[in-house]
Scaffold this active site. Structure first.
Site, short mmCIF file in Angstrom:
data_model
loop_
_atom_site.label_atom_id
_atom_site.label_comp_id
_atom_site.label_asym_id
_atom_site.label_seq_id
_atom_site.Cartn_x
_atom_site.Cartn_y
_atom_site.Cartn_z
CG LEU A 471 -1.91 -1.18 1.34
CD1 LEU A 471 -2.77 -1.02 2.58
CD2 LEU A 471 -2.77 -1.29 0.09
CG ASP A 513 1.98 -1.28 4.22
OD1 ASP A 513 2.92 -2.10 4.33
OD2 ASP A 513 2.14 -0.09 3.90
#
Length: 607
Positions: A471, A513
């Protein structure tokens, strides 16, 4: 001389007959010889009632005219009366040898019977009866029995003085010694069979009680014991074999034991028919009946013997009638076993009624009325045993059904526990292979699934695409709104991965992430790039979480598998492609080169 002797022999019987006809009271004399059959006292005896029991033998002999032929009555059963009864028999032998005969009164419950055997040699006295110790009886027998000895041509007069507080039943027979032995053996055999049946049934039901621990079987055994004592007392077998020296107790044993049997029969009926469960109101009536029967038992111990015997007859009749009515009521309510119980007690009631009516001199005394209780009770015991056997079979079926239910219940519980255990194990496996925050596959699951996907790809000669997704901008969101909000963002990202990837694809979370997607059945790298582009566009869409709008991008690295790839090398190439995408400006896609170009070398990028 020979002719004279023949004439004398021929005329002697006629002279005796003429002398017999001319003698006083000659009509009452019974002639006996070697071929004479058994003589019924009803046809041969005369009787005299002595209400005050005050007459002596001499007074009775002087009162010959007061005697009445027995055949003027219905029978020789006088019922419950006060005083004594005298019987008189005139006997004469017309045999040419010594005769031995037996005089039997076939009712064992007579208290005392005295025989005065009067002839030319004087008076021979003997006695018998159930109050006379067995060793002192004229002849050892369950009935009052006396020996009668007649010389050829001898005439004797017999006076029987019968005294009894019970029913005055004086029916009997005069028979030869040989006929008496045969008659006695047959009687003992019949009673032995009857007692044997009672013992066998009692032991059988006692064993059933010990095996099943059900009260009806024990109550039935207790009832049989009390009833057996009553029958042994009634038939004289108890005084002969069980209590030969307890003469006074022998007189009271019959009312006590038979009344106790009535009490125990009511107790047995309550337990067998289950009136407490099926008929609560009627059960209270039976409780009152049991209490009244218990009081009757006490009364038979305290009252005079004659009153005790009358109490016995009334109690037995009432209890049997009440239990019969109870069984009919239970039949109406479909109580199990009630039909057999009703039939059994109907037979016993018939016997009890016949015996009670005979004791009160309301019906003739004969073989049926004298042995009605034994006949009815024998059939009743057999039917009740059948009923208890049916109860045992029903109990067995219930136990088998209960066992089957228990087995089914246990099997169901085992199945449920197995399913629960399987679910728990599955849950544990899920926890071991699932990321708790996002619900996606974790690193372990990723390695297992990717290894299997590579093997399938080798078999089908189809490449496997691995997308490594990192991300962009997540750290700033996490720092600004906190870790809890960041977790919600990660969960939303996981949901979008499921939404934009194909159903057959496997999304996973490596940690932080970073996410991975395993995609099979993609014909070419172009198809993988197209799928990654759709995913990138979906992730770039704003997210609305807790009234906030946030937006994250992603850098995606794609590696297509080749024969030389394993799990580690394939992920490493995808990871290198992802870092290349970040280096080229983030929020873009980068396809890794084939392994022939060297793992980790940059490939083509897609913004």
């Amino acid at each position: 001389m020979l002719v004279a002797r023949r004439h004398t022999r021929t005329s002697t019987p006629w002279l005796l007959l003429l002398l017999y006809l001319l003698l006083p009271n000659a009509w009452a004399t019974t002639l006996l010889n070697d071929t004479s059959t058994a003589q019924d006292l009803y046809e041969t005896a005369d009787f005299l009632l002595d209400a005050n029991a005050s007459l002596s033998l001499d007074q009775v002999r002087a009162a010959d005219a007061a005697f009445t032929p027995a055949n003027t009555r219905r029978d020789l059963s006088f019922g419950y009366i006060s005083g004594v009864v005298w019987l008189r028999l005139n006997l004469q032998s017309n045999a040419e040898r010594l005769l031995h005969w037996r005089l039997e009164l076939n009712y064992a419950s007579l208290d005392e019977v005295r025989l005065y055997d009067i002839g030319a040699d004087g008076v021979r006295e003997s006695r018998s009866g159930d109050t006379v110790p067995y060793a002192e009886r004229a002849i050892g027998h369950r009935y009052p029995v006396f020996e009668i000895v007649l010389q050829p041509g001898e005439q004797r007069t017999l006076y029987l003085r019968a005294d009894s507080l019970g029913s005055m039943t004086l029916s009997g027979m005069l028979m030869s010694e040989r006929d008496f032995e045969q008659h006695s053996q047959n009687g003992y055999l019949a009673h032995a069979i009857y007692c044997g049946v009672l013992i066998a049934l009692g032991l059988y039901n006692l064993l059933l009680f010990l095996a099943l621990r059900e009260r009806p079987f024990l109550n039935y055994v207790l009832f049989m014991v009390a009833f057996a004592l009553a029958v042994l007392s009634l038939n004289g077998l108890g005084a002969q074999y069980l209590w030969p020296q307890a003469a006074p107790w022998s007189n009271r044993m019959l009312p006590v034991s038979l009344t106790m049997a009535a009490l125990l029969s009511a107790v047995f009926a309550r337990s067998f028919l289950g009136t407490r469960q099926w008929l609560p109101r009627w059960d209270r009536v039976l409780q009152v009946l049991c209490l009244a029967s218990a009081l009757a038992v006490v009364a038979t111990l305290l009252l005079p013997v004659q009153r005790a015997l009358q109490t016995m007859s009334a109690t037995g009749l009432i209890v049997t009638l009440m239990l019969l009515i109870t069984s009919f009521v239970c039949i109406g309510y479909r109580v199990p076993g009630a039909r057999l119980f009703a039939l059994a007690w109907l037979l016993l009631l018939s016997g009890a009624v016949a015996l009670a009516l005979r004791n009160f001199a309301l019906v003739p005394s004969n073989f049926f009325t004298l042995y009605a209780m034994q006949i009815g009770s024998g059939l009743e015991m057999i039917l009740l045993s059948f009923a208890l056997a049916a109860r045992f079979n029903a109990h067995k079926r219930q136990r088998e059904a209960a066992l089957q239910d228990s087995e089914r219940t246990l099997e169901k519980r085992v199945t449920e526990r197995t399913e629960a255990l399987e679910q728990a194990n599955q849950r544990l496996r899920q926890l071991a292979l699932e990321d708790p925050l996002t619900g996606l596959a974790n690193r372990n699951a990723l390695q297992q699934q990717l290894d299997q996907a590579l093997k399938r790809g080798l078999r089908s000669h189809a490449p496997v695409a691995v997308m490594l997704i990192d991300l962009d901008g997540f750290k700033s969101i996490n720092d600004q709104y906190g870790h809890a909000f960041g977790d919600l963002v990660l969960a939303q990202v996981a949901q979008r991965l499921r939404q934009y990837l194909r159903e057959m694809d496997l999304p996973a979370r490596l940690g932080g992430d970073e996410f991975v997607a395993i995609c099979e059945h993609l014909p070419s790298a172009a198809d993988a790039l197209q799928l990654a582009k759709r995913l990138l566009e979906g992730l770039d869409t704003p997210m609305y979480i807790e009234s906030r709008s946030v937006r994250v991008g992603a850098s995606i690295g794609i590696a297509m598998s080749h024969r030389a790839d394993d799990v580690t090398s394939l992920i490493r190439r995808a990871d290198a492609a992802m870092y290349q995408a970040k280096a080229e400006g983030r929020n873009r896609i980068c396809l890794a080169n084939a392994p022939t170009q060297g793992p980790g070398q940059p490939g083509s990028g897609l913004g």
